[in-house]
Design a protein around this motif. Structure first.
Motif, PDB file in Angstrom:
ATOM      1  N   ARG A 253      24.267 159.442 -55.051  1.00 36.66           N
ATOM      2  CA  ARG A 253      23.691 158.544 -56.070  1.00 36.66           C
ATOM      3  C   ARG A 253      24.600 157.346 -56.360  1.00 36.66           C
ATOM      4  O   ARG A 253      24.150 156.338 -56.884  1.00 36.66           O
ATOM      5  CB  ARG A 253      23.523 159.297 -57.390  1.00 36.66           C
ATOM      6  N   MET A 254      25.874 157.512 -56.068  1.00 34.39           N
ATOM      7  CA  MET A 254      26.847 156.518 -56.506  1.00 34.39           C
ATOM      8  C   MET A 254      26.581 155.142 -55.882  1.00 34.39           C
ATOM      9  O   MET A 254      26.444 155.018 -54.668  1.00 34.39           O
ATOM     10  CB  MET A 254      28.252 156.984 -56.122  1.00 34.39           C
ATOM     11  N   GLU A 255      26.460 154.117 -56.744  1.00 35.27           N
ATOM     12  CA  GLU A 255      26.270 152.758 -56.258  1.00 35.27           C
ATOM     13  C   GLU A 255      27.532 151.934 -56.439  1.00 35.27           C
ATOM     14  O   GLU A 255      27.722 150.922 -55.796  1.00 35.27           O
ATOM     15  CB  GLU A 255      25.139 152.087 -57.040  1.00 35.27           C
ATOM     16  N   TYR A 256      28.340 152.368 -57.374  1.00 34.50           N
ATOM     17  CA  TYR A 256      29.480 151.548 -57.748  1.00 34.50           C
ATOM     18  C   TYR A 256      30.544 152.453 -58.349  1.00 34.50           C
ATOM     19  O   TYR A 256      30.247 153.257 -59.233  1.00 34.50           O
ATOM     20  CB  TYR A 256      28.979 150.526 -58.775  1.00 34.50           C
ATOM     21  N   LEU A 257      31.745 152.338 -57.847  1.00 34.94           N
ATOM     22  CA  LEU A 257      32.850 153.120 -58.423  1.00 34.94           C
ATOM     23  C   LEU A 257      34.031 152.192 -58.659  1.00 34.94           C
ATOM     24  O   LEU A 257      34.445 151.475 -57.750  1.00 34.94           O
ATOM     25  CB  LEU A 257      33.255 154.243 -57.460  1.00 34.94           C
ATOM     26  N   ASN A 258      34.520 152.225 -59.842  1.00 36.44           N
ATOM     27  CA  ASN A 258      35.627 151.331 -60.191  1.00 36.44           C
ATOM     28  C   ASN A 258      36.717 152.184 -60.825  1.00 36.44           C
ATOM     29  O   ASN A 258      36.521 152.737 -61.899  1.00 36.44           O
ATOM     30  CB  ASN A 258      35.101 150.273 -61.172  1.00 36.44           C
ATOM     31  N   ILE A 259      37.833 152.311 -60.109  1.00 37.05           N
ATOM     32  CA  ILE A 259      38.944 153.104 -60.667  1.00 37.05           C
ATOM     33  C   ILE A 259      40.090 152.139 -60.926  1.00 37.05           C
ATOM     34  O   ILE A 259      40.507 151.427 -60.008  1.00 37.05           O
ATOM     35  CB  ILE A 259      39.403 154.186 -59.675  1.00 37.05           C
ATOM     36  N   PHE A 260      40.561 152.092 -62.114  1.00 35.18           N
ATOM     37  CA  PHE A 260      41.707 151.192 -62.336  1.00 35.18           C
ATOM     38  C   PHE A 260      42.696 151.753 -63.329  1.00 35.18           C
ATOM     39  O   PHE A 260      42.358 152.572 -64.174  1.00 35.18           O
ATOM     40  CB  PHE A 260      41.239 149.785 -62.718  1.00 35.18           C
ATOM     41  N   ARG A 261      43.922 151.280 -63.157  1.00 32.66           N
ATOM     42  CA  ARG A 261      44.995 151.653 -64.079  1.00 32.66           C
ATOM     43  C   ARG A 261      45.725 150.392 -64.484  1.00 32.66           C
ATOM     44  O   ARG A 261      45.651 149.380 -63.798  1.00 32.66           O
ATOM     45  CB  ARG A 261      45.951 152.632 -63.384  1.00 32.66           C
ATOM     46  N   THR A 262      46.413 150.462 -65.571  1.00 29.52           N
ATOM     47  CA  THR A 262      47.040 149.240 -66.078  1.00 29.52           C
ATOM     48  C   THR A 262      48.568 149.313 -66.042  1.00 29.52           C
ATOM     49  O   THR A 262      49.245 148.498 -66.636  1.00 29.52           O
ATOM     50  CB  THR A 262      46.604 149.001 -67.536  1.00 29.52           C
ATOM     51  N   ASP A 263      49.081 150.327 -65.326  1.00 26.10           N
ATOM     52  CA  ASP A 263      50.540 150.486 -65.330  1.00 26.10           C
ATOM     53  C   ASP A 263      51.192 149.966 -64.053  1.00 26.10           C
ATOM     54  O   ASP A 263      52.347 150.270 -63.762  1.00 26.10           O
ATOM     55  CB  ASP A 263      50.896 151.961 -65.540  1.00 26.10           C
ATOM     56  N   GLY A 264      50.463 149.183 -63.259  1.00 21.81           N
ATOM     57  CA  GLY A 264      51.048 148.596 -62.054  1.00 21.81           C
ATOM     58  C   GLY A 264      51.097 149.569 -60.877  1.00 21.81           C
ATOM     59  O   GLY A 264      51.612 149.240 -59.813  1.00 21.81           O
ATOM     60  N   PHE A 265      50.529 150.750 -61.050  1.00 17.48           N
ATOM     61  CA  PHE A 265      50.512 151.736 -59.962  1.00 17.48           C
ATOM     62  C   PHE A 265      49.713 151.203 -58.775  1.00 17.48           C
ATOM     63  O   PHE A 265      48.685 150.556 -58.945  1.00 17.48           O
ATOM     64  CB  PHE A 265      49.873 153.026 -60.482  1.00 17.48           C
ATOM     65  N   GLN A 266      50.229 151.453 -57.572  1.00 23.22           N
ATOM     66  CA  GLN A 266      49.506 151.000 -56.385  1.00 23.22           C
ATOM     67  C   GLN A 266      49.279 152.166 -55.435  1.00 23.22           C
ATOM     68  O   GLN A 266      50.219 152.892 -55.095  1.00 23.22           O
ATOM     69  CB  GLN A 266      50.309 149.911 -55.679  1.00 23.22           C
ATOM     70  N   TYR A 267      48.028 152.334 -55.021  1.00 20.68           N
ATOM     71  CA  TYR A 267      47.729 153.405 -54.066  1.00 20.68           C
ATOM     72  C   TYR A 267      48.281 153.042 -52.689  1.00 20.68           C
ATOM     73  O   TYR A 267      48.262 151.879 -52.300  1.00 20.68           O
ATOM     74  CB  TYR A 267      46.216 153.607 -53.954  1.00 20.68           C
ATOM     75  N   ASP A 268      48.707 154.059 -51.999  1.00 19.79           N
ATOM     76  CA  ASP A 268      49.136 153.869 -50.606  1.00 19.79           C
ATOM     77  C   ASP A 268      47.865 153.880 -49.754  1.00 19.79           C
ATOM     78  O   ASP A 268      47.217 154.920 -49.582  1.00 19.79           O
ATOM     79  CB  ASP A 268      50.089 155.018 -50.229  1.00 19.79           C
ATOM     80  N   ARG A 269      47.515 152.718 -49.228  1.00 22.20           N
ATOM     81  CA  ARG A 269      46.258 152.601 -48.457  1.00 22.20           C
ATOM     82  C   ARG A 269      46.259 153.540 -47.251  1.00 22.20           C
ATOM     83  O   ARG A 269      45.232 154.098 -46.886  1.00 22.20           O
ATOM     84  CB  ARG A 269      46.073 151.169 -47.955  1.00 22.20           C
ATOM     85  N   ALA A 270      47.444 153.664 -46.649  1.00 22.60           N
ATOM     86  CA  ALA A 270      47.526 154.497 -45.450  1.00 22.60           C
ATOM     87  C   ALA A 270      47.120 155.937 -45.771  1.00 22.60           C
ATOM     88  O   ALA A 270      46.438 156.589 -44.976  1.00 22.60           O
ATOM     89  CB  ALA A 270      48.949 154.460 -44.894  1.00 22.60           C
TER      90      ALA A 270
END
Lengths: 631, 201
Positions: A253-270
């Motif tokens: 069902r998911m059309e849009y997913l937005n995950i965010f944080r405000t502490d400068g954390f960055q996901y490792d894309r790899a």
């Protein structure tokens, strides 16, 4: 006319009854509607339509009615009646007030009657959202639900009792949109039964970035269409598995997913994209901090994933350019926006939504677009540079050159449900662009913001070309002699908002003040003598500047002492001391919002119109109490 | 030919025909007569159409009887025509049913309308009948201003607004007035009930 005499309003012809009540202020209209069924029907027939009505509950209950250009706040002072279970009973409120200043009365009206009344007169059959805050556990939820009826959106925060928090979701299980804080549950653990529900919009917002963690299982049970998860920890390995399972068909069902944080954390894309087939064909990567990727599900459905500091997946705009279907999907999200244009040596379209501000830069390529007249022409832009304000997201460049500027605008309007430009801002360097092209492409009626473009002649051309704007916002240095040009002052504008506090002041003479034909004049940095103000006030009292509604001048020649005595010398006035709760509200054409008038000096024009002045040591304000300015 | 070289001709100003201003005559229902300029009449859509349809010449205006306005009295009509004369030649707002953005009451109008509410009431009826849009705007605005700062209870007193019960009673009375038999039938029904009758028929 005899004082206190009566007027048989309802014996006038119907058309004139309606004409009369149309002239009443909103408080009078609401009061009038409360008198009888007939009065209510009359107000209803004025077709004043609310965009939405919302209800907020903590220790007390408030109702917000969003009217065109005006938000009505209705406050209910609760009765202290309690039933056997010690819950507050929603009988008749003790009293109801309008913006905390005006009482509304209707004997015997219960909450449900009040609600029904506002819904009827403002043509808003349902409540858009209901908000529960700390203290709301004092109310019986069944009764709340019964009174406020079918709700579209639930906004849930800790009510002060875990058990009551859980009951909220049971009682309001049929809503379309849910916004909750995970910290409202014991151990910040979100019950799966809530995630399993199918909402159109699901917003999960934690108080801080480390208070809540969500696991793969919790992500997988989410069954909503458009999901935002804010300030919640999600392990990258779980995200990786989630995407893999999405490709295989889960979370369909998911059309849009937005995950965010405000502490400068960055996901490792790899880690997140490990083992996931993806393409970046549509994307030109400019910034290592941000990468956009397209992935495809086994049934052919595509998605765009954006990585940034934190992780934002946004399937809206870039996605919308892929095909007509994608554009339709993006538009169906019904994201409302305010769009404006900034022009310097490039042209930026600013799209401001409730959540973020997106900037789209056009004409960024140097040595292109120059026309025969030595000005840049608004031909099809070669590319668009996209970036965001206030979010830790890098830039992205879309190489799409088959769109004219007008096509881009139309696309933005469609996707972001915006049908008119709010404002155009001319900054330094904007004189490079052909002013006629700019005028033709960006038709603007509301607001023009002009800084010194770098060329005084071009500054003047802007005013000439955009004759029909209602409001003007200007910088002090855009006129050669620090004075606003007379041809600008005499225009029939709703408002001029000039300068910044830190700038060199604008010089205002008595002639400038008298020549202006503007309803609201705001100058943040002005040089003006108290004598000039004194003469101006005297002339206003004799009938000068009859249309002026509000003036606010912050003067720079600060003497450190109040200029009140110099400004008011020889002027008949009353000093009115009002308690804080009685400080009046004021609105004027050209003021963005309702304001309060703190001045204590009342003067009267020769036709009886009153104005309230504030002549302090660094500011002079003058609010003229026309009928339509009274709130 | 340049302007400087143009021949100078003496003009006898008296010989130039001067278009005579036309004044129409109107009569109120209490037989008071008013002379109103053609330009002032244009403020009233109703009167303007009427005089256009009549096609009066200057002579007709003088020789024929004054145009009767049968449902407006002299005192009210005087105010109406004073207003029209003062505002003659001014643009007439379009009456599209929406409230004009801003209506200020000019000083002249404020003084003209410094009258008791009964006369103000008649003035609005007259302006409505004669279709004088701007006069309606200012007069209704004056009435709306009476509501400023008033609570519902105060509004009820200012505008003599009936309650729901009073509205219901008035409605019943109007129905009965329309059909006098209804009252008789009701009384007969009540009488039979008192006598213990089970059926009316």
């Amino acid at each position: 006319m005899a004082a206190g005499s009566k007027f048989l309003l309802l014996h006038l012809p119907d058309k004139e009854i309606l004409r009369t009540i149309r002239f009443m202020g909103i408080y009078q209209k609401v009061s009038f509607s409360l008198i009888s069924k007939r009065c209510k029907r009359l107000i209803q027939s004025l077709q004043v339509k609310a965009a939405f009505i919302s209800v907020s509950i903590n220790n007390d209950i408030r109702m917000f009615v969003a009217l065109p250009g005006f938000n009505l706040q209705i406050y209910f002072e609760n009765s202290t009646m309690r039933n056997e279970g010690q819950k507050k009973i929603l009988g008749a409120p003790l009293y109801v007030s309008f913006h905390f200043t005006h009482r509304l009365e209707r004997i015997g009206f219960k909450y449900s009657d009040w609600l029904d009344h506002f819904q009827t007169i403002f043509h808003c059959p349902s409540i858009d959202n209901i908000q529960f805050y700390y203290g709301s556990s004092e109310y019986d939820l069944d009764e709340i639900r019964e009174v406020f009826g079918a709700i579209k959106k639930l906004y849930a925060r800790d009510t002060g009792c875990y058990a009551n928090n859980l009951r909220l979701f049971q009682k309001f299980s049929t809503i379309e949109k849910l916004n909750f804080n995970p910290n409202m549950f014991e151990g910040s653990k979100i019950p799966l039964s809530i995630l399993q529900q199918n909402y159109d919009f699901l917003d999960i917002e934690s108080y801080n970035n480390n208070a809540t963690e969500m696991t793969l299982n919790e992500l997988l049970v989410i069954n909503s269409n458009r999901i935002t998860i804010a300030k919640v920890r999600i392990p990258p390995q779980d995200l990786n598995k989630f995407i893999k399972l999405w490709i295989k068909g889960s979370s369909s069902r998911m059309e849009y997913l937005n995950i965010f944080r405000t502490d400068g954390f960055q996901y490792d894309r790899a880690v997140v994209m490990k083992g996931i087939k993806h393409s970046t064909e549509q994307i030109v990567e400019l910034d290592v901090r941000r990468v956009s990727m397209n992935i495809c599900r086994m049934d052919g459905t595509c998605a765009t994933i954006l990585f940034a500091v934190g992780w934002v997946q946004m399937l809206v705009f870039g996605f919308s350019l892929l095909s007509k279907e994608c554009r339709k999907l993006a538009a169906s999200l019904k994201i409302k926006s305010y769009t404006s244009i900034w022009i310097d040596n490039k042209i930026t379209v600013v799209v401001r939504t409730r959540r973020r501000e997106m900037l789209l830069d056009f004409y960024t390529e140097p040595n292109m677009y120059w026309g025969a007249g030595g000005k840049k022409k608004l031909t099809a832009p070669q590319s668009v540079l996209v970036h965001f304000i206030g979010k830790p997201i890098g830039n992205e460049k879309w190489a799409k050159n088959d769109f004219e500027m007008s096509d881009w605008l139309e696309h933005i309007y469609t996707v972001f449900n915006c049908f008119q430009l709010g404002s155009i801002k001319f900054g330094r360097g904007s004189h490079e662009f052909d002013i006629d092209d700019v005028k033709e492409t960006f038709r603007i009626k509301d607001e023009l913001l002009v800084a010194h473009t770098g060329c005084f002649e071009y500054n003047q051309m802007i005013f000439q070309r955009f004759q029909h704007v209602e409001q003007l916002c200007i910088e002090n240095n855009m006129f050669r002699d620090s004075r606003i040009a007379q041809n600008v002052l005499v225009r029939n504008l709703t408002a001029i908002n000039a300068g910044y506090h830190t700038e060199e002041p604008i010089v205002m003479t008595l002639n400038d003040l008298l020549a202006n034909n503007i309803k609201t004049l705001l100058i943040k940095s002005v040089r003006i003598s108290p004598k000039v103000l004194n003469k101006f006030i005297k002339l206003w009292m004799q009938g000068a500047n009859p249309h002026m509604e509000y003036m606010e001048l912050c003067y720079m020649d600060r003497s450190g002492v109040s200029l009140q005595s110099a400004v008011m010398k020889g002027i008949k006035h009353n000093v009115v001391i009002r308690p804080r709760s009685m400080i009046p509200f004021f609105k004027a054409d050209g003021l963005d919002d309702i304001t309060r008038v703190f001045g204590r000096i009342d003067i009267y024009r020769n036709d009886g119109i009153r104005a309230t002045l504030d002549a302090g040591w660094d500011i002079f304000t003058m609010a003229v109490w026309f009928d339509h300015c009274v709130v | 030919m340049s302007v400087e070289n143009a021949p100078v001709v003496d003009v006898d100003e008296a010989a130039i025909p001067v278009e005579k201003k036309m004044y129409y005559r109107f009569e109120s229902n209490d037989k008071k007569e008013f002379r109103v300029s053609e330009l002032a009449i244009q403020q009233s859509e109703t009167l303007n159409r009427l005089v256009e349809a009549m096609g009066y010449t200057s002579e007709d205006v003088e020789n024929k009887p004054a145009i009767a306005i049968e449902n407006i009295d002299g005192k009210t009509l005087k105010l109406v025509f004073q207003w029209c004369e003062h505002h003659k030649g001014e643009a007439i707002p379009v009456d599209d049913g929406s409230v004009p953005k801003i209506v200020e009451i000019p000083e002249f109008d404020a003084k003209l309308m410094d009258i008791d509410n009964g006369l103000l009431f008649k003035l609005i009826w007259a302006a409505d009948y004669l279709n004088i849009v701007q006069l309606l705007n200012v007069s209704c605005k004056k009435v709306a201003n009476m509501a400023q700062g008033k609570t519902p209870a105060q509004l009820r007193r200012v505008y003599l607004l009936p309650s729901d019960e009073e509205d219901e009673a008035a409605k019943r009375a109007a129905q009965e007035a329309q059909d006098p038999r209804a009252r008789e039938v009701e009384e007969e029904f009540e009488e039979r009930k008192r006598q213990g009758g089970n059926s009316f028929f």
